[in-house]
Scaffold this active site. Structure first.
Site, PDB file in Angstrom:
ATOM      1  N   ASP A   1      22.285  -1.623  58.127  1.00  0.00           N
ATOM      2  CA  ASP A   1      21.859  -0.432  57.501  1.00  0.00           C
ATOM      3  C   ASP A   1      23.026   0.444  57.247  1.00  0.00           C
ATOM      4  OD1 ASP A   1      19.440   0.929  56.478  1.00  0.00           O
ATOM      5  OD2 ASP A   1      19.697   2.292  58.220  1.00  0.00           O
TER       6      ASP A   1
ATOM      7  N   LYS B   1      24.291   1.836  53.419  1.00  0.00           N
ATOM      8  CA  LYS B   1      24.556   3.444  53.208  1.00  0.00           C
ATOM      9  C   LYS B   1      25.951   3.593  52.735  1.00  0.00           C
ATOM     10  CE  LYS B   1      20.974   4.971  56.308  1.00  0.00           C
ATOM     11  NZ  LYS B   1      20.459   5.186  57.692  1.00  0.00           N
TER      12      LYS B   1
END
Ligand code: ADP
Ligand code: ASP
Ligand code: MG
Length: 809
Positions: free
Chosen positions: A670, A674
């Site tokens: 994750d 980002k």
């Protein structure tokens, strides 16, 4: 002398006729009352005549229906069961219809005779009623006073004769005179009519002939409105308007006024007031020669069924005769042109006509130019169907640049493509041709854009109502009143879905009951949901994906292409190959939609919107340092060895700080996503596999096949996590997963942060991003705050929705 005209809508029932009487008797002095046929009588008469012509005996039941409707009104209003004059009109009507039935022929002459019955009946009934109520009434047969030529179906008025007759009979009358609108007679005395809606015209002719003080047109709406109230719910009454503007507005479609009816009063400068029989106290609309208002656009009008016909070919340039022939042919066949544009460069003339005329025009033009088409001088006549025309009307538009630009911008943003544009030479009118399927949307967005006091309606379609989705809907529910009252934005939940069910409602789904609506919805199918949204074709539509599903992300390109913007915290689409990321952005740009992903990075923190401002203003990002995972920050801040690492993970999941699958957080996948988005949004072409990851999870915890197994493996590794913690404690550092982009290289790793570092004091589930740019060289631009949690993510989605909902400037 005043003239009062009452339309069929004001004469529909006994109660409404009583309202009409109130209006008439509230005035004094000489009053001419012009009445239309009762309710929809004229339509019914036309239908009856058509049935008789086709030999369908059903015409008798329509006749009987009409008879019964009138008889009922007579018995209730007049307390009698037989009205001699009315019965005589019906008898004659029946004879003519029987004749049409027998001959199976309906000439325009007999149709005019049949249609004239409507106004003959209504004028007799209204006059008898007023007499019964004690008024002094004079009943005139309009056919004796309004004289025309013998163009049945739309006769040309002989003003000289009619004015003389009207003056002679009425100039000095101080009574109430009742007469039927719409009907007239040819020189030989046969009944003619002035065209559908023609009672307005009769009233204007009478007002002009008698130099009336005012003509009042009483109908069922509060006045002339900024748009057809049947198409635009928030249409507003126009207080004042000039004759010229009213002519433009009524020209295409404002049914409330029959276009020719303005002219007689205009020429004599007699004011016209349009008022509502059922709401008498409102002022209505004043049509007159001078208004000083500075309203740019007065109203929007439209004609629903239009086709475009085009004449093109190289021959057109050298032989102007073609152009002349083209228009002469149309005039010869009585075909009215609504719209003309010409392109010299492409040697094309394009005209717009009402669809029923267009078919005729296509055939006569094809025939007329047959030989030139065969010679190749002219291309075959083109026809494009299923179109509509709309026009902005306002006398002040000519002094103002940019109105048309604004009009096309607003339409473009909503995915409406414009087939042709024309600005009337009066500059009081800018017309555009659009697809018929886009008409309603076009009228509504233009209305919102040009009548600023109007509320802008935004339609949301949401997939995913887990923690974040629920929080978002709750924020919307509590804010919607303020948004509407203070910001003139009305945000509707028009569609909602989860992985099981879906529900759509054009009128908006109640924010108090969306769960029930969703539960009783249809089974969810992403493609079907998308298709329905596209078919609805609503203005200002936004698709919000609050899932982490690829199947939903795959829907974005088709939405963006339909000018439906996408708002999402789902990172899948923005982190696929750079090419597909770029394609999405380009599609959005090309179709004037937007792809807003603020919540992809640091939940609700304004990281991407700030970055976008930095980049657009010409600055250049060369280094990024960040703590991008609220979840991981929470875990390492909370964990101190006193309870198991796995329990801290479970707590984070329960409190909604993790991705739906916490393994996405712990694997740093994750964070990588980002960082990739930050790099791409900074303007670099970058791929996921270019980010170096130093995973901190022991290999046994990676690639687990279920959550249970994952938790089990983490629990087994408790010692490993404890050691990490203790080592850092001994060194006086704190553990953070840091994402860095520097010198074109990107890394994600678990780092020990010393106490002087800006990341050291990052508490709870906070995130921080440092941008080093040309302008922020020594001191980076810092954005810091809560980076996870349903409420902050929801408010980030909300911010994106508001960004898309601002009223047009
Ligand atoms: P009447 O029977 O009084 O002549 P019409 O039905 O001919 O009434 O015209 C009134 C209707 O015109 C209204 O009910 C309204 O729906 C329609 N209309 C269309 N465009 C406009 C507009 N711009 N302003 C007001 N009314 C309009
Ligand atoms: N009764 C006629 C019609 O319906 C005229 C009018 O109402 O103005 O067209
Ligand atoms: Mg009318």
């Amino acid at each position: 002398m005043i003239v009062l005209k009452f339309g069929g809508t004001s004469l529909e029932s006994v109660d409404s006729i009583k309202e009409v009487k109130e209006v008439i008797t509230s005035k004094s002095g000489g009053r001419i009352v012009v009445v239309s046929a009762i309710g929809k009588t004229t339509n019914q008469l036309q239908h009856m005549a058509e049935l008789a012509r086709t030999g369908d005996t059903q015409y008798i039941s329509v006749y009987e229906q009409l008879h019964d409707q009138h008889a009922e009104i007579i018995s209730l209003l007049l307390d009698i069961s037989f009205h001699e004059k009315v019965e005589a009109i019906f008898k004659q009507l029946r004879r003519v219809c029987d004749g049409v039935f027998l001959l199976k022929e309906l000439t325009k002459r007999s149709l005019d005779f049949i249609l004239s019955a409507g106004e003959l009946l209504s004028s007799n009934i209204i006059a008898s009623y007023l007499k019964k109520e004690g008024e002094q009434v004079n009943l005139l047969d309009s056919r004796v006073f309004i004289k025309t030529d013998d163009t049945f179906g739309g006769a040309i008025v002989d003003f000289h004769t009619s004015n003389g007759l009207l003056k002679q009979a009425l100039e000095t009358s101080s009574k109430i005179t009742v007469m039927g609108g719409f009907i007239s007679s040819a020189p030989n005395g046969e009944s003619t009519t002035l065209g559908r809606g023609g009672s307005d015209y009769t009233a204007s002719i009478v007002a002009a002939a008698l130099d009336a003080e005012i003509l009042e047109i009483w109908t069922d709406v509060d006045g002339l409105m900024t748009a057809d109230p049947r198409m635009v719910k928030h249409a507003q009454v126009i207080d004042e308007i000039t004759y010229e503007e009213a002519i433009e507005l009524s020209h295409f479609g404002a049914k409330v006024l029959y276009p020719p009816s303005l002219k007689p009063c205009f020429e004599k400068d007699i004011p016209i007031r349009i008022k509502n029989t059922f709401n008498k106290q409102t002022d209505g609309t004043l049509v007159s020669s001078g208004t000083d208002d500075d309203q740019l656009v007065k109203g929007i009008t439209s004609l629903q069924n239009v086709s475009l016909i085009s004449l093109s070919g190289t021959g057109l340039l050298s032989i102007p005769k073609f152009t002349k022939d083209f228009f002469a042919t149309l005039a010869q066949h009585n075909l009215g042109v609504e719209f003309i544009t010409q392109s010299n460069a492409e040697h094309t003339i394009t005209i717009g006509l009402a669809s029923e005329d267009a078919e005729n025009a296509y055939h006569v033009l094809t025939k007329n130019f047959e030989s030139h088409i065969a010679d190749g001088l002219i291309d075959p006549i083109g026809i494009e169907r299923d179109l509509s025309i709309l026009a902005l009307v306002g006398k002040n538009m000519k002094n103002q640049v940019g109105v048309s630009g604004n009009m096309f911008h607003v339409l473009g943003r909503n995915g409406v493509s414009i087939k042709a544009i024309s600005q009337g030479s009066s500059e009081r009118n800018i017309s555009a041709i659009v697809k018929k399927a886009d008409l309603s949307k076009s009228l509504n967005v233009l209305h919102e854009a040009f009548f600023q006091y109007e509320v802008k309606r935004v339609n949301l379609f949401i997939v995913g109502v887990g923690n974040v989705g629920k929080a978002f809907l709750e924020q919307l529910r509590t804010q919607s009143f303020i948004l509407r009252e203070e910001h003139r934005i009305s945000i509707k939940l028009t569609g909602v879905a989860n992985s099981q069910k879906m529900a759509l409602d054009e009128e908006g789904i109640s924010l108090d009951k969306w769960k029930d609506t969703l539960d009783s919805g249809d089974d969810f199918d992403p493609k079907w949901f998308q298709q329905k949204i596209i078919e609805l074709n609503l203005r200002n539509s936004i698709f919000i994906d609050i899932t982490a599903a690829k199947a939903i992300a795959d829907l974005y390109p088709d939405f963006l292409q339909k000018s439906i913007s996408v708002v999402t915290p789902n990172k899948i689409a923005a982190t696929e190959s750079f090419i597909s990321y770029q394609n999405l952005k380009q599609t959005a740009r090309r179709y004037s939609s937007q792809f807003l992903i603020e919540t992809n990075v640091c939940a609700g923190l304004p990281v991407l919107s700030t970055l976008s401002d930095v980049v657009r203003s010409g600055d250049h990002v060369h280094q990024i340092e960040a703590v991008l995972s609220g979840t991981l920050n929470f875990l390492f801040n909370e964990y101190d060895g006193s309870r198991k690492f796995v329990d801290v993970i479970k707590q984070a999941k329960e409190e909604g700080y993790t991705e739906p699958d916490p393994r996405m957080d712990l694997s740093c996948e994750d964070v990588k996503r980002k960082l990739l988005i930050l790099i791409r949004e900074s303007g670099y072409a970058f791929e996921m596999n270019e980010i170096a990851l130093e995973a901190f999870m022991p290999s046994s915890c990676q690639n687990t096949t279920s959550m249970e197994e994952f938790y089990k493996q983490v629990e087994k590794q408790e010692d490993y996590f404890k050691k990490l913690y203790q080592k850092s404690k001994e060194n006086g550092t704190r553990l953070k997963v840091v994402a860095i982009f520097k010198d074109g290289k990107a890394t994600v790793k678990l780092s020990e942060i010393w106490s002087e570092h800006p990341f050291y004091h990052l508490e709870g589930k906070d995130n921080i991003v440092l941008f080093f740019t040309d302008r922020y060289k020594e001191q980076p631009l810092v954005i810091k705050g809560a980076g996870a949690g349903a409420a902050v993510t929801a408010s980030g989605i909300f911010a994106d929705v508001l960004r898309l909902s601002q009223p047009e400037s």
